[in-house]
Motif scaffolding. Sequence first.
Motif, short mmCIF file in Angstrom:
data_model
loop_
_atom_site.label_atom_id
_atom_site.label_comp_id
_atom_site.label_asym_id
_atom_site.label_seq_id
_atom_site.Cartn_x
_atom_site.Cartn_y
_atom_site.Cartn_z
N ILE A 130 0.81 -1.22 0.00
CA ILE A 130 0.00 0.00 0.00
C ILE A 130 0.84 1.26 0.00
O ILE A 130 0.32 2.38 0.11
CB ILE A 130 -0.98 0.02 1.20
CG1 ILE A 130 -0.23 0.05 2.53
CG2 ILE A 130 -1.93 -1.17 1.13
CD1 ILE A 130 -1.15 0.20 3.75
N GLY A 131 2.15 1.10 -0.14
CA GLY A 131 3.03 2.25 -0.28
C GLY A 131 3.31 3.01 0.99
O GLY A 131 3.60 4.22 0.95
N LEU A 132 3.26 2.35 2.14
CA LEU A 132 3.46 3.04 3.42
C LEU A 132 4.56 2.42 4.28
O LEU A 132 4.53 2.52 5.51
CB LEU A 132 2.15 3.08 4.21
CG LEU A 132 1.03 3.96 3.65
CD1 LEU A 132 -0.21 3.87 4.52
CD2 LEU A 132 1.49 5.42 3.54
N SER A 133 5.54 1.79 3.66
CA SER A 133 6.64 1.18 4.43
C SER A 133 7.34 2.21 5.31
O SER A 133 7.77 1.90 6.43
CB SER A 133 7.65 0.53 3.49
OG SER A 133 7.09 -0.60 2.85
N ASP A 134 7.45 3.44 4.80
CA ASP A 134 8.15 4.47 5.56
C ASP A 134 7.33 5.01 6.72
O ASP A 134 7.82 5.82 7.51
CB ASP A 134 8.56 5.62 4.63
CG ASP A 134 7.37 6.28 3.96
OD1 ASP A 134 6.30 5.65 3.87
OD2 ASP A 134 7.51 7.44 3.50
N ARG A 135 6.09 4.54 6.86
CA ARG A 135 5.22 4.98 7.96
C ARG A 135 5.04 3.89 9.01
O ARG A 135 4.20 4.02 9.90
CB ARG A 135 3.85 5.38 7.42
CG ARG A 135 3.86 6.54 6.44
CD ARG A 135 4.31 7.80 7.10
NE ARG A 135 3.86 8.99 6.40
CZ ARG A 135 4.18 10.22 6.72
NH1 ARG A 135 5.00 10.43 7.75
NH2 ARG A 135 3.73 11.25 6.04
N ALA A 136 5.81 2.83 8.93
CA ALA A 136 5.62 1.66 9.82
C ALA A 136 5.63 2.04 11.29
O ALA A 136 4.87 1.48 12.09
CB ALA A 136 6.69 0.61 9.54
N GLY A 137 6.48 2.97 11.70
CA GLY A 137 6.61 3.34 13.10
C GLY A 137 5.75 4.51 13.52
O GLY A 137 5.85 4.97 14.66
N HIS A 138 4.89 4.99 12.64
CA HIS A 138 4.04 6.14 12.95
C HIS A 138 2.70 5.71 13.56
O HIS A 138 2.08 4.76 13.09
CB HIS A 138 3.76 6.96 11.69
CG HIS A 138 4.96 7.71 11.19
ND1 HIS A 138 6.06 7.08 10.69
CD2 HIS A 138 5.22 9.04 11.12
CE1 HIS A 138 6.97 7.99 10.31
NE2 HIS A 138 6.48 9.18 10.57
N LYS A 139 2.26 6.42 14.58
CA LYS A 139 0.95 6.18 15.18
C LYS A 139 -0.13 6.90 14.37
O LYS A 139 0.18 7.82 13.59
CB LYS A 139 0.94 6.63 16.64
CG LYS A 139 1.87 5.79 17.52
CD LYS A 139 1.80 6.20 18.97
CE LYS A 139 2.69 5.30 19.83
NZ LYS A 139 2.65 5.69 21.26
N PRO A 140 -1.40 6.51 14.53
CA PRO A 140 -2.47 7.12 13.74
C PRO A 140 -2.49 8.65 13.78
O PRO A 140 -2.78 9.30 12.76
CB PRO A 140 -3.74 6.53 14.37
CG PRO A 140 -3.30 5.18 14.84
CD PRO A 140 -1.90 5.38 15.34
N SER A 141 -2.19 9.22 14.93
CA SER A 141 -2.21 10.69 15.05
C SER A 141 -1.15 11.34 14.18
O SER A 141 -1.22 12.55 13.92
CB SER A 141 -2.01 11.10 16.51
OG SER A 141 -0.74 10.66 16.99
N GLN A 142 -0.17 10.59 13.74
CA GLN A 142 0.91 11.11 12.89
C GLN A 142 0.66 10.84 11.41
O GLN A 142 1.52 11.14 10.58
CB GLN A 142 2.24 10.49 13.32
CG GLN A 142 2.62 10.77 14.77
CD GLN A 142 3.82 9.95 15.22
OE1 GLN A 142 3.81 8.73 15.15
NE2 GLN A 142 4.85 10.64 15.69
N LEU A 143 -0.49 10.27 11.09
CA LEU A 143 -0.82 9.91 9.72
C LEU A 143 -1.98 10.73 9.20
O LEU A 143 -2.84 11.16 9.97
CB LEU A 143 -1.18 8.42 9.65
CG LEU A 143 -0.12 7.43 10.14
CD1 LEU A 143 -0.74 6.04 10.23
CD2 LEU A 143 1.08 7.43 9.21
N SER A 144 -2.01 10.95 7.90
CA SER A 144 -3.14 11.64 7.29
C SER A 144 -4.36 10.71 7.25
O SER A 144 -4.24 9.49 7.48
CB SER A 144 -2.79 12.07 5.86
OG SER A 144 -2.66 10.92 5.01
N GLY A 145 -5.52 11.28 6.96
CA GLY A 145 -6.72 10.46 6.85
C GLY A 145 -6.59 9.39 5.78
O GLY A 145 -7.00 8.24 5.98
N GLY A 146 -6.01 9.76 4.65
CA GLY A 146 -5.83 8.80 3.57
C GLY A 146 -4.89 7.68 3.96
O GLY A 146 -5.12 6.51 3.62
N GLU A 147 -3.83 8.03 4.69
CA GLU A 147 -2.88 7.00 5.14
C GLU A 147 -3.53 6.07 6.15
O GLU A 147 -3.33 4.84 6.10
CB GLU A 147 -1.64 7.68 5.74
CG GLU A 147 -0.76 8.36 4.70
CD GLU A 147 0.34 9.20 5.32
OE1 GLU A 147 1.35 9.45 4.65
OE2 GLU A 147 0.17 9.66 6.48
#
Length: 221
Positions: free
Chosen positions: A127-144
């Motif tokens: 889904i193209g989000l390997s670089d977001r593996a360590g991010h919590k939901p509050s650090q992600l956009s709605g789409g992510e």
Amino acid sequence: MTRNTYIDLSNVGHYFESGDQTIHLFDDLNLTLNRKEVTSIVGSSGAGKSSLLSLAAGLEEPKLGTVTFVKDKEKVSAEDYRQNIGFIFQQFHLLPEMDALNNLALPMRLKGMDSAFEEAAEWLSFIGLSDRAGHKPSQLSGGEQQRIAIARAFISEPDYIFADEPTGNLDVSTAASISDLMLDCAEETGCGLVLVTHSRQLAEKASIQFELVNNRLECAA
């Protein structure tokens, strides 16, 4: 076509009581949902789309008619069938204390699968989000967040995914990419995808299209 795994709604009617009134949602509804097909049901707010989804998923029983669940040519109970389905909602329902990788691995960890984190990492890449593996939901956009919620629904390759207004909280551009992602995931896993939405743009991406209008389910394409 030989159908091995499907859900059949036959002469289904559904309603609810509101004070001294009976609100009819639909009558004499017939619908068959096959695995490996993408089906959309479009309708305005209040038309009964979410109720229809609940009936098809075995979460409710219809007031009238029958819902039959068949897996590998064998009729099974709604309770058994629910063990192998997934959901995508308008709200993302990610656990705020967990990062993306852990949110995605959770369904497989609950099943005791040793490969949970490896599978989750593969899906994050898909889904193209390997670089977001360590991010919590509050650090992600709605789409992510919705991408992760979609991958979480598909990760265990269920027979069906039921999506209730999955793009309702997203802007037009993000909604389009999320729609394409759901279709890609359905093709990748071979599961049945059932979309209920008020968005005709999303509904028209399904191979089988219906419209719920005036208490009836009509073929839209």
